[in-house]
Design an enzyme around this catalytic site. Sequence first.
Site, PDB file in Angstrom:
ATOM      1  N   ASP A  68       0.853  -1.194   0.000  1.00 54.97           N
ATOM      2  CA  ASP A  68       0.000   0.000   0.000  1.00 54.97           C
ATOM      3  C   ASP A  68       0.886   1.240   0.000  1.00 54.97           C
ATOM      4  O   ASP A  68       2.095   1.146   0.261  1.00 54.97           O
ATOM      5  CB  ASP A  68      -0.932   0.026   1.215  1.00 54.97           C
ATOM      6  CG  ASP A  68      -0.183   0.085   2.543  1.00 54.97           C
ATOM      7  OD1 ASP A  68       0.858  -0.603   2.670  1.00 54.97           O
ATOM      8  OD2 ASP A  68      -0.594   0.833   3.448  1.00 54.97           O
TER       9      ASP A  68
ATOM     10  N   GLU B 136      -0.004  -1.040   5.781  1.00 53.51           N
ATOM     11  CA  GLU B 136       1.067  -0.504   6.624  1.00 53.51           C
ATOM     12  C   GLU B 136       0.925   0.986   6.852  1.00 53.51           C
ATOM     13  O   GLU B 136       1.157   1.496   7.937  1.00 53.51           O
ATOM     14  CB  GLU B 136       2.436  -0.805   5.992  1.00 53.51           C
ATOM     15  CG  GLU B 136       3.599  -0.661   6.976  1.00 53.51           C
ATOM     16  CD  GLU B 136       4.217   0.720   7.026  1.00 53.51           C
ATOM     17  OE1 GLU B 136       5.056   0.955   7.899  1.00 53.51           O
ATOM     18  OE2 GLU B 136       3.857   1.588   6.198  1.00 53.51           O
TER      19      GLU B 136
HETATM   20  C1  LIG Z   1       9.257   3.685   7.556  1.00 50.61           C
HETATM   21  C2  LIG Z   1       8.071   3.217   6.722  1.00 50.61           C
HETATM   22  N1  LIG Z   1       8.436   3.212   5.361  1.00 50.61           N
HETATM   23  C3  LIG Z   1       6.892   4.147   6.925  1.00 50.61           C
HETATM   24  O1  LIG Z   1       6.721   5.072   6.157  1.00 50.61           O
HETATM   25  N2  LIG Z   1       6.079   3.895   7.946  1.00 50.61           N
HETATM   26  C4  LIG Z   1       4.965   4.733   8.295  1.00 50.61           C
HETATM   27  C5  LIG Z   1       4.049   3.860   9.094  1.00 50.61           C
HETATM   28  C6  LIG Z   1       2.976   4.523   9.863  1.00 50.61           C
HETATM   29  C7  LIG Z   1       1.868   5.108   9.384  1.00 50.61           C
HETATM   30  N3  LIG Z   1       1.177   5.520  10.471  1.00 50.61           N
HETATM   31  C8  LIG Z   1       1.883   5.191  11.516  1.00 50.61           C
HETATM   32  N4  LIG Z   1       2.954   4.561  11.151  1.00 50.61           N
HETATM   33  C9  LIG Z   1       5.443   5.938   9.072  1.00 50.61           C
HETATM   34  O2  LIG Z   1       6.518   5.897   9.697  1.00 50.61           O
HETATM   35  O3  LIG Z   1       4.732   6.975   9.036  1.00 50.61           O
HETATM   36 ZN   LIG Z   2       7.008   1.982   4.202  1.00 51.35          ZN
HETATM   37 ZN   LIG Z   3       5.399   4.946   4.494  1.00 46.45          ZN
END
Ligand SMILES: C[C@H](N)C(=O)N[C@@H](Cc1c[nH]cn1)C(=O)O
Ligand SMILES: [Zn+2]
Ligand SMILES: [Zn+2]
Length: 477
Positions: A100, A166
């Site tokens: 996603d 995610e």
């Molecule tokens: C590090 C990873 N690629 C990422 O972008 N994770 C998101 C996940 C997320 C979304 N809402 C809460 N955590 C992020 O770090 O924002």
């Molecule tokens: Zn990510």
């Molecule tokens: Zn992300």
Amino acid sequence: MAPNLEPYFKEVDASADSFIDRLRRAVAIPSVSASDENRKDVFAMADFLANELTRLGAEVQKRPLGKQPGKPHLELPPVVIARYGNDSKKRTILVYGHYDVQPALMEDGWATQPFDLTVDEKGRMFGRGSTDDKGPVLGWVNAIEAHQKAGVEFPVNLLCCFEGMEEYGSEGLDDFINAEAKQFFKDADAVCISDNYWLGTEKPCLTYGLRGCNYYSVEVKGPAQDLHSGVFGGSAQEPMTDLMYLLSRLVDQKGKIQIPGINELVAPVTEEEKKLYPDISYSMENLYESIGSKTSIFETKDETLMARWRFPSLSVHGVEGAFSAPGAKTVIPSKVIGKFSIRTVPNMDSNEVNELVFKYIKDEFKKLGSKNTLDVSCQHDGKWWVASPFHWNFKAAAKAVKEVFGVQPDMTREGGSIPVTLTFEQATGKNVLLLPMGSSTDGAHSINEKLDRRNYIEGTKLLGAYLHYVAEEEMAA
Ligand SMILES: C[C@H](N)C(=O)N[C@@H](Cc1c[nH]cn1)C(=O)O
Ligand SMILES: [Zn+2]
Ligand SMILES: [Zn+2]
């Protein structure tokens, strides 16, 4: 003995254009998990991945996760799990990624169509999800294909776990991983996740820590419908005025969180820890390049890195229901929802953080004496994670970096969050390594997200090389 990776590397180079075409086809599917309208596209992206893996001979399953909590009309996208190879003499590596993406609209300021991969003369491949996380996920698929085409035996059994929520807090995935840890994932000897970024643009890194993320909504409502500000301005209590006050009370200009008790939950920085920072290859120039301006909070590298990895931060993301279009609409919105998040670090407990946030916002709202109503809630939370970088899993990855890029990687932590990292560690009891593909200038989550061709192609070599070194590494940590 070092593995002979030359035939594999040559095949990756020869297949570069077709790998870029695979990324183009993936980026073209707008699999935005936060948008109800795009849910069908998230499902289409699951199909795309499942088909690519099946074509290469993997055993693939799309496992349903049920309805989305709080949205009973919406089915959660499936987890795409796959097994490639089943040789008991080989090690088994479990890889995770997400298919996603964050939302992306032209009007946000993109220079090119976000879902149309656009490659410029410098080899920058612009498109939503290019670096986060479609490029890295396809890196694993490319690695399988290049081994087949080169006639090189695949060095490990590969288990894949690719999710589609995610960017929306990995809804439903924890239970799935916990249930499958002793089933589909039971053979895993170690876990590898490629879903973060290098610190700069030249030197790869291996990552052993992440911040957690607690995401909040603050709703203020009063009038039954939007109002004319000429008729009702000055006589109706405005939800937006209350909300702006509340949002302005959360964090100061130095990034210090103003919610009493939050900073006290953070583990003290030790003298030993402070000594790790000067050796990390990073400069304020790297930061300026990544953010595209010199508007940093701190002036030194150590303070900047500590603020990103070691301390919590609070970011205000937006206001639902507010007038945000160009022009001058004279409306009083009747209901507005402010969105902010706190990135958490050791030893912050998510429930304690929530209690402190809720109490503070309610107390501040009371001080206003407003007749409007307030509702504050945590939309999702994910815990921070810190692991041992001395495990054989990390040693294998360091050798792969040296082989592909000719340098020793930096050992880093990361300010972003991948909520399931800790779940994988706890559920499987195995070491988890973060092996990033993209660079600091990729602009994940922003407009003009990109992945450099070099990072994608050399990154595909890196993922394959890592699997070869992991197959050879001594088991002792
Ligand atoms: C590090 C990873 N690629 C990422 O972008 N994770 C998101 C996940 C997320 C979304 N809402 C809460 N955590 C992020 O770090 O924002
Ligand atoms: Zn990510
Ligand atoms: Zn992300």
